[in-house]
Design a protein around this motif. Structure first.
Motif, short mmCIF file in Angstrom:
data_model
loop_
_atom_site.label_atom_id
_atom_site.label_comp_id
_atom_site.label_asym_id
_atom_site.label_seq_id
_atom_site.Cartn_x
_atom_site.Cartn_y
_atom_site.Cartn_z
N ILE A 58 17.00 -45.15 -2.07
CA ILE A 58 15.79 -45.96 -2.07
C ILE A 58 15.47 -46.44 -0.65
CG2 ILE A 58 14.72 -48.09 -2.93
CD1 ILE A 58 16.48 -47.79 -5.44
N LEU A 59 16.50 -47.03 0.00
CA LEU A 59 16.28 -47.58 1.35
C LEU A 59 15.81 -46.48 2.30
CD1 LEU A 59 19.44 -49.85 1.60
CD2 LEU A 59 17.07 -50.62 1.52
N SER A 60 16.47 -45.36 2.17
CA SER A 60 16.21 -44.28 3.10
C SER A 60 14.80 -43.72 2.89
CB SER A 60 17.29 -43.23 2.86
OG SER A 60 16.94 -42.04 3.41
N ALA A 61 14.34 -43.64 1.65
CA ALA A 61 12.99 -43.15 1.37
C ALA A 61 11.94 -44.10 1.94
CB ALA A 61 12.80 -43.01 -0.15
N VAL A 62 12.13 -45.42 1.69
CA VAL A 62 11.19 -46.41 2.22
C VAL A 62 11.12 -46.30 3.74
CG1 VAL A 62 10.77 -48.89 2.53
CG2 VAL A 62 11.53 -47.99 0.31
N ASN A 63 12.30 -46.15 4.32
CA ASN A 63 12.41 -46.11 5.76
C ASN A 63 11.75 -44.86 6.35
OD1 ASN A 63 13.62 -47.46 7.99
ND2 ASN A 63 14.81 -45.58 8.22
N PHE A 64 11.94 -43.74 5.66
CA PHE A 64 11.36 -42.47 6.11
C PHE A 64 9.84 -42.59 6.17
CE2 PHE A 64 9.82 -38.16 5.68
CZ PHE A 64 10.67 -37.45 6.52
N VAL A 65 9.27 -43.11 5.08
CA VAL A 65 7.82 -43.27 5.01
C VAL A 65 7.34 -44.19 6.14
CG1 VAL A 65 5.93 -44.21 3.63
CG2 VAL A 65 7.75 -42.84 2.54
N ARG A 66 8.06 -45.29 6.33
CA ARG A 66 7.67 -46.27 7.35
C ARG A 66 7.65 -45.63 8.75
NH1 ARG A 66 10.13 -49.65 10.80
NH2 ARG A 66 12.19 -48.85 10.25
N ILE A 67 8.70 -44.88 9.09
CA ILE A 67 8.76 -44.28 10.43
C ILE A 67 7.66 -43.23 10.60
CG2 ILE A 67 10.19 -42.96 12.05
CD1 ILE A 67 12.60 -44.31 10.91
N MET A 68 7.44 -42.43 9.55
CA MET A 68 6.38 -41.42 9.63
C MET A 68 5.02 -42.09 9.85
SD MET A 68 7.71 -38.51 9.64
CE MET A 68 6.32 -37.40 9.40
N LEU A 69 4.81 -43.21 9.15
CA LEU A 69 3.52 -43.90 9.29
C LEU A 69 3.32 -44.47 10.69
CD1 LEU A 69 3.07 -45.86 5.92
CD2 LEU A 69 1.74 -43.91 6.78
N PHE A 70 4.38 -45.10 11.23
CA PHE A 70 4.24 -45.80 12.51
C PHE A 70 4.41 -44.89 13.71
CE2 PHE A 70 4.94 -49.46 9.81
CZ PHE A 70 4.05 -50.38 10.35
N TYR A 71 5.37 -43.93 13.62
CA TYR A 71 5.70 -43.16 14.82
C TYR A 71 5.34 -41.68 14.70
CZ TYR A 71 8.35 -47.39 15.82
OH TYR A 71 8.72 -48.69 16.04
N HIS A 72 4.96 -41.21 13.50
CA HIS A 72 4.60 -39.80 13.28
C HIS A 72 5.62 -38.85 13.87
CE1 HIS A 72 0.82 -41.70 12.26
NE2 HIS A 72 0.80 -42.22 13.47
N ASP A 73 6.90 -39.18 13.78
CA ASP A 73 7.93 -38.33 14.40
C ASP A 73 8.93 -37.91 13.32
OD1 ASP A 73 10.16 -37.30 15.72
OD2 ASP A 73 9.73 -38.49 17.51
N LEU A 74 8.77 -36.69 12.81
CA LEU A 74 9.59 -36.23 11.70
C LEU A 74 11.07 -36.22 12.05
CD1 LEU A 74 9.70 -34.99 8.84
CD2 LEU A 74 9.55 -32.74 9.92
N ARG A 75 11.39 -35.82 13.28
CA ARG A 75 12.81 -35.68 13.62
C ARG A 75 13.49 -37.05 13.71
NH1 ARG A 75 14.10 -31.72 18.23
NH2 ARG A 75 12.78 -33.20 19.34
N ILE A 76 12.80 -38.00 14.35
CA ILE A 76 13.37 -39.35 14.41
C ILE A 76 13.52 -39.92 12.98
CG2 ILE A 76 12.92 -41.75 15.08
CD1 ILE A 76 13.57 -40.50 17.55
N ALA A 77 12.50 -39.73 12.17
CA ALA A 77 12.55 -40.23 10.79
C ALA A 77 13.74 -39.63 10.04
CB ALA A 77 11.25 -39.92 10.06
N ALA A 78 13.98 -38.33 10.26
CA ALA A 78 15.11 -37.66 9.59
C ALA A 78 16.43 -38.23 10.08
CB ALA A 78 15.03 -36.16 9.83
N VAL A 79 16.55 -38.39 11.40
CA VAL A 79 17.80 -38.92 11.96
C VAL A 79 18.10 -40.30 11.38
CG1 VAL A 79 18.89 -39.80 14.05
CG2 VAL A 79 17.69 -37.60 14.11
N VAL A 80 17.09 -41.19 11.43
CA VAL A 80 17.32 -42.57 10.99
C VAL A 80 17.63 -42.59 9.49
CG1 VAL A 80 16.29 -44.85 10.74
CG2 VAL A 80 15.89 -43.52 12.81
N SER A 81 16.89 -41.83 8.69
CA SER A 81 17.09 -41.88 7.24
C SER A 81 18.44 -41.30 6.83
CB SER A 81 15.96 -41.15 6.52
OG SER A 81 14.75 -41.82 6.79
#
Lengths: 450, 450
Positions: free
Chosen positions: A369-392
């Motif tokens: 759950i946390l990771s999904a919310v976080n993935f969406v948040r990073i994609m929305l703010f930073y539009h960076d798929l790779r960073i979003a994947a790393v963080v999630s």
């Protein structure tokens, strides 16, 4: 009566009225009123305190005394004549006297002991000798016991003659050669035939404690069996005292305060907040702060190792607080649940693998759950798929690891007979922080092509 | 008797021996043994449980029943005949019956209510109607009361005839037109002249609760006045029930578990660890994790703002975990002390400035010590005076700010009538983390000439 009424009556010197008003109060309320008077009013000092105390109806005075802070008790004892001191002591229960003595400086203690009669002095000294937090240290030696061949009538007569002096006569103890062999309640005595022999009607299933048992075990026995009082025996099984439910409530209160303090990384301290000096507050806090500061350095050393990656993509730093924070909270959630479960005997050491399996599933669902919310948040703010994947991905690993460590460490501590609350806090935060940073930068290195 | 002995006797079908062995156990111990049998042994199922329960001596059975988990109680109730159910219910105290009913599914509840006699059913329904955690919900309606013009002899005769049924007859209540006007203890009745009128010897200073009072207030009254039982009155001052010390011990236990859970950022949950499903565990944890994860993002946004500085001196990142960790711990130490002090009524809202002044001094001394240790450490490892100065200055600011926020937030929460433990945790960690990072990079910018 409230504070202002009391002050007014004092100023008007309406002492008779004051005495009546105090007589209508519960002892604890009277003590609270007196404490507030001396705390909140600068005109109300030691002289006024002593004066007010002398106005109190005599039977109320001793009870009010037990409910006062030890500071005020000391002031009063110093102001008392020997005769006054003796008359207050005569009204006190033995365990209350011992509680008071434990808080007093040496000169006051010797005055109290001098004022007590020899038998009472012997009993006080005996109680003072038990180790702190043992059953012996919280028991009282005032209890009612009968020989097994007494009749119900003898017993009731004896209770009537002893009267209200003994702390708990609702449960009476039956002994044989000083050894505890049975109990009988006052109610049972009351409904029994007068000529009945106690041995025939007593209960011989007895819950008891030994003088050196820990007070926490005592409190567990009270809660488990819904007891009002508990007999205490010495190493030779002789009945030496009883513990009553009110003292156990104090123990529960103290133990819960101690647990809260440990969870808040403060060394437990028996004095109240304002009674503790600044330096004493510093002492009870600085140890953990230093330990945790030094251990946080380890995490710093790990991030330092990835200096090149940080220079290249400084955005990576922006997710560090979130990763460490979420890891820390996930871990402390698990450890709180486990520490509490073990304290209540709901979780036993043999449940180790059952706990790990349960925590793993809880962790995994939380992590997703946390990771999904976080993935969406990073994609929305930073539009960076790779960073979003790393963080999630790091978040999933961190939450699962934190929850597993959060249940393993307290159980390990218990196995090693260390206090789970004390051991797991610093180790948990250090381990979770450094593992999560190691994981974060390792995943980053692989996914971001350094 | 231990688990293996019990299993062996069961297998050998030595039921008479088993019955004797159970008869010698305390009810809570017998319940524990039965629970362990069914938990640890796969051959021991619902059939065996019911069988074993039927072996128990009849007077023990009902008591053992109250000490069992609600799962096992449900299994037993389903297996009972109506007659068996009624005979168990007859032996139970009313408040225990209500506790059991609250845990049961609807069909079991209606079976229990059907089995109870009409008067008992009416009382059960009345108790079930009080809001959760109110005095009414933990009281029992079984108590002994007398009219003020009864004699001591009448009263004692009545107690003898009622016998052991009522939960607490050690304190008896004197009423006039159903209103509570006094109390008298069994001991006082026993030592009084038989023809004395109760009104003349009763105590009219009464500590009591109202049906809608919170159970936490009730527990404070018990501890303040060292009570064994407390009368409960309705809005018209009519005596409607009593609360006994054993129920208050359960309340204390629950409240302390609830406080621990809040500090560990878990939503409180009444079931035991293993009885709670994985999804329910997730539900009680994920809310805080999400809130704290989102709020940690604020800190990330702040560090993100200083991207240029981080790229230039990536070593700065190495001290972030230490600064945030030490700030968080300093703050939670302060808030733990203040929350606890307020719960024990040692700290009142009017002490606001006194608390701030005290925390400021404690914080300042702690900050100086931490900062000195840290300065030496950085000089030793990195030989960089400017970095050491930046980190140590930030540390002083962070610790002082964290401790001040740690005492201001809980007191503010209390002022706004929000639970201090719930409000301060997420706000505190977010504020401390982001302020400390803002401070860190601002000081760094000025001292390191960006």
């Amino acid at each position: 009566m409230d504070k202002n009424t009391a002050l007014e009556l004092l100023q008007k010197k309406s002492f008779a009225q004051l005495k009546v008003a105090f007589g209508e109060m519960m002892p604890a309320d009277a003590a609270e009123l007196i404490t507030h008077l001396i705390e909140d009013d600068n005109d109300f000092g030691e002289r006024e305190l002593t004066f007010l105390f002398r106005i109190l109806p005599k039977d109320l005075a001793a009870e009010v005394f037990t409910f006062l802070d030890s500071d005020l008790q000391r002031v009063l004892i110093n102001a008392f004549s020997d005769k006054e001191l003796r008359s207050v002591l005569d009204e006190l229960f033995l365990d209350d006297t011992v509680d008071i003595i434990e808080e007093m400086p040496a000169n006051v203690v010797s005055r109290i002991l001098k004022a007590a009669d020899p038998e009472k002095r012997r009993q006080i000294n005996e109680l003072l000798n038990y180790p702190e937090d043992s059953a012996g240290s919280i028991m009282t030696t005032e209890f009612v016991f009968f020989r097994k061949d007494s009749t119900v009538e003898d017993a009731l007569d004896r209770i009537r003659s002893i009267g209200i002096v003994k702390e708990t006569v609702y449960t009476c103890y039956v002994t044989e050669a000083r050894k505890l062999i049975g109990t009988i309640s006052l109610l049972e005595l009351l409904v029994a035939e007068p000529e009945e022999i106690l041995e025939n009607i007593m209960t011989s299933n007895i819950v008891f404690a030994r003088v050196h048992d820990d007070q926490e075990e005592v409190s567990k026995l009270f809660r488990k069996h819904d007891l009002a009082s508990l007999p205490v025996v010495d190493d030779e099984d002789r009945l030496v005292g009883i513990i009553t439910f009110d003292d156990v409530m104090d123990v529960m209160q103290d133990e819960s305060a101690e647990d809260m303090a440990k969870l808040g990384a403060v060394l437990p301290n028996e004095d109240s907040y304002f009674d503790t000096s600044v330096l004493k507050h510093v002492k009870s806090r600085i140890v953990w702060l230093l330990v945790l500061m030094i251990s946080a350095t380890l995490t710093g050393m790990i991030t330092n190792h990835f200096e090149a990656q940080i220079s290249a993509i400084p955005l990576l730093v922006a997710f560090m607080p979130m990763l460490m924070g979420t890891g820390g909270n996930s871990g402390s959630q698990a450890s709180t649940m486990i520490i509490q479960g073990m304290a209540m005997d709901e979780i036993r050491l043999k449940d180790f693998f059952k706990v790990i399996f349960k925590e793993f599933r809880v962790a995994f669902v939380c992590a997703l759950i946390l990771s999904a919310v976080n993935f969406v948040r990073i994609m929305l703010f930073y539009h960076d798929l790779r960073i979003a994947a790393v963080v999630s991905l790091t978040l999933i690993g961190t939450v699962v690891m934190a929850k597993l460590l959060g249940c393993i460490l307290p159980m390990l501590a218990k196995r090693l007979k260390i206090d789970p609350a004390v051991m797991s806090a610093p180790l948990l935060s250090t381990l979770v922080d450094s593992c999560s940073m190691l994981l974060y930068f390792t995943i980053a290195m692989h996914l971001l092509d350094f």
